[in-house]
Design a protein around this motif. Structure first.
Motif, PDB file in Angstrom:
ATOM      1  N   HIS A 181       0.940  -1.095   0.045  1.00 56.16           N
ATOM      2  CA  HIS A 181      -0.038   0.151   0.038  1.00 56.16           C
ATOM      3  C   HIS A 181       1.087   1.132   0.032  1.00 56.16           C
ATOM      4  O   HIS A 181       0.587   2.158  -0.815  1.00 56.16           O
ATOM      5  CB  HIS A 181      -0.918   0.023   1.163  1.00 56.16           C
ATOM      6  CG  HIS A 181      -2.031  -0.623   1.047  1.00 56.16           C
ATOM      7  ND1 HIS A 181      -3.592  -0.017   0.501  1.00 56.16           N
ATOM      8  CD2 HIS A 181      -2.674  -2.183   1.156  1.00 56.16           C
ATOM      9  CE1 HIS A 181      -4.279  -1.119   0.340  1.00 56.16           C
ATOM     10  NE2 HIS A 181      -3.723  -2.447   0.758  1.00 56.16           N
ATOM     11  N   LEU A 182       1.842   1.332   0.891  1.00 60.23           N
ATOM     12  CA  LEU A 182       2.780   2.485   0.968  1.00 60.23           C
ATOM     13  C   LEU A 182       3.414   2.696  -0.573  1.00 60.23           C
ATOM     14  O   LEU A 182       3.508   3.733  -0.874  1.00 60.23           O
ATOM     15  CB  LEU A 182       3.896   2.270   2.214  1.00 60.23           C
ATOM     16  CG  LEU A 182       3.171   2.465   3.286  1.00 60.23           C
ATOM     17  CD1 LEU A 182       4.536   2.107   4.515  1.00 60.23           C
ATOM     18  CD2 LEU A 182       2.689   3.711   3.620  1.00 60.23           C
ATOM     19  N   MET A 185       1.042   4.132  -3.048  1.00 61.38           N
ATOM     20  CA  MET A 185       0.876   5.487  -2.733  1.00 61.38           C
ATOM     21  C   MET A 185       1.923   6.471  -3.215  1.00 61.38           C
ATOM     22  O   MET A 185       1.793   7.352  -3.619  1.00 61.38           O
ATOM     23  CB  MET A 185       0.895   5.874  -1.253  1.00 61.38           C
ATOM     24  CG  MET A 185      -0.318   5.233  -0.310  1.00 61.38           C
ATOM     25  SD  MET A 185      -0.298   5.586   1.346  1.00 61.38           S
ATOM     26  CE  MET A 185      -0.226   7.169   1.686  1.00 61.38           C
ATOM     27  N   SER A 189      -0.225   6.325  -9.604  1.00 57.99           N
ATOM     28  CA  SER A 189      -1.396   7.333  -9.592  1.00 57.99           C
ATOM     29  C   SER A 189      -2.749   6.902 -10.401  1.00 57.99           C
ATOM     30  O   SER A 189      -2.711   6.087 -11.172  1.00 57.99           O
ATOM     31  CB  SER A 189      -0.758   8.539 -10.461  1.00 57.99           C
ATOM     32  OG  SER A 189       0.340   9.256  -9.839  1.00 57.99           O
ATOM     33  N   GLU A 210      -8.099   0.373  -5.724  1.00 53.77           N
ATOM     34  CA  GLU A 210      -8.080   1.655  -4.828  1.00 53.77           C
ATOM     35  C   GLU A 210      -7.471   2.954  -5.339  1.00 53.77           C
ATOM     36  O   GLU A 210      -7.685   4.123  -5.148  1.00 53.77           O
ATOM     37  CB  GLU A 210      -7.543   1.076  -3.337  1.00 53.77           C
ATOM     38  CG  GLU A 210      -7.633   2.294  -2.106  1.00 53.77           C
ATOM     39  CD  GLU A 210      -6.766   3.259  -2.219  1.00 53.77           C
ATOM     40  OE1 GLU A 210      -6.851   4.552  -1.525  1.00 53.77           O
ATOM     41  OE2 GLU A 210      -5.359   2.849  -2.556  1.00 53.77           O
ATOM     42  N   ARG A 211      -6.213   2.705  -5.728  1.00 52.18           N
ATOM     43  CA  ARG A 211      -5.623   3.656  -6.504  1.00 52.18           C
ATOM     44  C   ARG A 211      -6.129   4.218  -7.698  1.00 52.18           C
ATOM     45  O   ARG A 211      -5.405   5.524  -8.240  1.00 52.18           O
ATOM     46  CB  ARG A 211      -3.907   3.346  -6.684  1.00 52.18           C
ATOM     47  CG  ARG A 211      -2.968   2.984  -5.324  1.00 52.18           C
ATOM     48  CD  ARG A 211      -3.217   4.442  -4.405  1.00 52.18           C
ATOM     49  NE  ARG A 211      -2.337   5.494  -5.188  1.00 52.18           N
ATOM     50  CZ  ARG A 211      -2.245   6.772  -4.526  1.00 52.18           C
ATOM     51  NH1 ARG A 211      -3.129   6.882  -3.655  1.00 52.18           N
ATOM     52  NH2 ARG A 211      -1.548   7.292  -5.188  1.00 52.18           N
ATOM     53  N   LEU A 336       5.757   9.444   3.638  1.00 51.81           N
ATOM     54  CA  LEU A 336       4.368   9.249   3.390  1.00 51.81           C
ATOM     55  C   LEU A 336       3.542   8.374   4.557  1.00 51.81           C
ATOM     56  O   LEU A 336       2.494   8.298   4.969  1.00 51.81           O
ATOM     57  CB  LEU A 336       4.259   7.894   2.424  1.00 51.81           C
ATOM     58  CG  LEU A 336       4.670   8.588   0.965  1.00 51.81           C
ATOM     59  CD1 LEU A 336       4.605   7.526   0.020  1.00 51.81           C
ATOM     60  CD2 LEU A 336       3.132   9.465   0.586  1.00 51.81           C
ATOM     61  N   ARG A 337       4.500   7.633   5.382  1.00 49.20           N
ATOM     62  CA  ARG A 337       3.950   6.714   6.550  1.00 49.20           C
ATOM     63  C   ARG A 337       3.462   7.669   7.637  1.00 49.20           C
ATOM     64  O   ARG A 337       2.418   7.146   8.441  1.00 49.20           O
ATOM     65  CB  ARG A 337       5.006   5.757   7.073  1.00 49.20           C
ATOM     66  CG  ARG A 337       4.469   5.009   8.283  1.00 49.20           C
ATOM     67  CD  ARG A 337       5.633   4.100   8.732  1.00 49.20           C
ATOM     68  NE  ARG A 337       4.954   2.787   9.328  1.00 49.20           N
ATOM     69  CZ  ARG A 337       5.789   1.766   9.529  1.00 49.20           C
ATOM     70  NH1 ARG A 337       6.700   1.473   9.348  1.00 49.20           N
ATOM     71  NH2 ARG A 337       4.899   0.893  10.328  1.00 49.20           N
ATOM     72  N   VAL A 340      -0.177   7.529   7.827  1.00 44.98           N
ATOM     73  CA  VAL A 340      -0.912   6.221   8.049  1.00 44.98           C
ATOM     74  C   VAL A 340      -0.850   5.837   9.364  1.00 44.98           C
ATOM     75  O   VAL A 340      -1.856   5.881  10.109  1.00 44.98           O
ATOM     76  CB  VAL A 340      -0.291   5.263   6.932  1.00 44.98           C
ATOM     77  CG1 VAL A 340      -1.029   3.845   7.033  1.00 44.98           C
ATOM     78  CG2 VAL A 340      -0.389   5.654   5.296  1.00 44.98           C
TER      79      VAL A 340
END
Length: 477
Positions: A181-182, A185, A189, A210-211, A336-337, A340
């Motif tokens: 998932h990371l 992200m 895109s 999801e993306r 990014l984390r 989350v």
């Protein structure tokens, strides 16, 4: 102009036994089977409930209940005043019937899940982590990239496997799925082509959807990867990101040889594709196999990113995974984390760091246990289902079975009525494909595997619905 099917036309396709009970459930599952095998196309308007009831000679309430069930499962879409159309549910939205979200203690045999029980080395590692834990209370208690001892242990293991790695290249996650998932992200895109294998790990499909990515599936034949198929897909789709499982592939069990690995990385270099390599099963060889190098060993320009996990080798309850990438990517992921979860569990990181010290002992334990369960599963299938076709993998945790009957989903439902949860092939494919397949794990005990196969055989004899209902499922947490 919208396509439409009349009540008489659909009734002729259904051919349901008038004595089937409960009839509405049989009706819903037969319609679902027609959709999945293509005999009832997607986006076709189905007859009104009254018209189908007349054609079948049943009550309107029966058809209404069947339609409601199909809507819940995602196989019908309806609009007030306009009717209902056939559809396929998202692979990541399998609905209330999805055994992935079954309660842990619902009494069902969990053959939908390929996670093994805890290794024997786990209790000692937990005790050692408990002893060292108080020392960490002197600090702030978390590190977004992971604690130093664990990053060092992971880097050392890569070095032992022939891939020089520094701790600065390791990013600790809350499992491989979290890592994927990371990375999505960071690198994916909306609208981007995302190359995946077919079949593949179901949550990779979830991530792509999801993306908002455009999924580019590449089929894996029964004899393993065909490099020309992968290469052509990269070139034709212009995919900038690809997800592959070269080590005891989930669910097929294939092991990619070094020549194919080198060719795959070379193609990625030519077509400017970044490879996310899932190594979750890489340590779980059962038979003697040729030594293979990590895919990143063929990388010369930082386009291979590796994912690992503690869940399959040691225990599924250890939600610790890792990413091996360039140090710049590690810093980017740490940023990014922050949106989350900030950091992985400190205690679990200490446990896994200790487990790495006895990794060869655990690998030997798994080799014995998985090997025995694999033999039990193959033997039981030969006795009860000799018409099922599969290749016995040399490692990993499951068989990828080709069924003689067309619907793995119907078999999964029938097996649930006999107390066994199964993973039909559609979970591992895109848009309802692989219906004629089934993943059968051999990560459970010999007794569970043998009893489960006997119950599956009973489910086939009794028909699609068995004689009792599976217990209700609980929402995912």
């Amino acid at each position: 102009m919208d396509r439409y099917m009349s009540g008489v036309q659909l009734a002729r396709l259904l051919a349901i036994d008038p004595g089937a009970k409960p009839y509405y459930r049989t009706l819903a599952e037969t319609v679902r089977s027609l959709i999945l095998d293509g005999r009832l196309p997607v986006r076709v308007r189905v007859p009104a409930e009254r018209h189908l009831a007349e054609a079948l000679g049943v009550s309107r309430t029966t058809v209404t209940s069947a339609y409601d069930r199909l809507r819940e499962q995602g196989y019908l879409e309806s609009r007030q005043g306009a009717g209902s159309w056939t559809a396929l549910p998202d692979a990541g939205s399998l609905g209330a019937e999805n055994p992935w979200i079954a309660a842990e203690d619902d009494g069902m045999m969990p053959l939908h899940c390929a996670a093994p029980s805890a290794s024997r080395t786990l209790p000692a590692a937990i005790a050692a982590a408990g002893e060292s834990y108080p020392r960490y209370t002197l600090g702030m208690g978390y590190d977004p990239v992971g604690i130093a001892p664990l990053r060092q242990a992971i880097a050392d293991r890569y070095c032992e496997r022939g891939l020089a790695t520094r701790p600065e290249q390791i990013f600790v996650t809350a499992g491989a799925q979290h890592g994927l998932h990371l990375l999505a992200m960071a690198l994916l895109s909306p609208g981007d082509p995302f190359l995946i294998e077919s079949p593949t790990y179901p949550h990779a499909i979830d991530v792509a959807r999801e993306r908002g990515a455009r999924i580019v599936p590449v089929g894996i034949p029964d004899d393993g990867w065909h490099l020309d198929l992968l290469t052509c897909a990269m070139r034709q789709s212009a995919a900038r990101l690809a997800y592959v499982i070269p080590d005891f592939h989930n669910p097929t069990g294939h092991l990619m040889d070094d020549a194919t690995r080198a060719g795959l990385v070379g193609a990625a270099r030519r077509y400017d594709t970044t490879l996310i390599v899932d190594e979750t099963w890489s340590e779980l060889d059962i038979d003697e196999v040729p030594r293979t190098s990590p895919l990143a060993a063929f990388d010369t320009d930082g386009r291979v990113i590796s994912l690992g996990s503690a869940s399959k080798l040691w225990w599924g309850g250890l939600r610790i995974g890792w990413i091996r990438a360039g140090s710049a990517m590690v810093r980017r992921l740490a940023t990014l984390r922050a949106f989350v979860d900030i950091a992985s569990s400190l205690f679990e990181q200490l446990v896994v760091a200790r487990l790495f010290e006895d990794i060869e002992e655990t690998r030997a334990e798994r080799r014995r246990g998985l090997g025995a369960s694999r033999t039990a599963l193959v033997t039981a299938l030969a006795e009860h289902m000799p018409d099922w076709d599969f290749t016995v993998p040399k490692g990993g945790g499951s068989l990828w079975v080709r069924l003689p009957e067309p619907s793995g989903s119907l078999l999964a439902e029938a097996a649930a009525c006999q107390g066994v949860r199964l993973a039909p092939g559609t979970w591992f494919g895109v848009d309802g494909t692989l219906e004629g397949r089934l993943r059968l794990p051999f990560t459970q005990s010999l007794q569970v595997v043998t009893e489960a196969v006997a119950r599956i055989a009973e489910a086939r004899i009794r028909g699609p619905y068995g004689t009792r209902h599976a217990p209700p499922l609980t929402p995912a947490l």
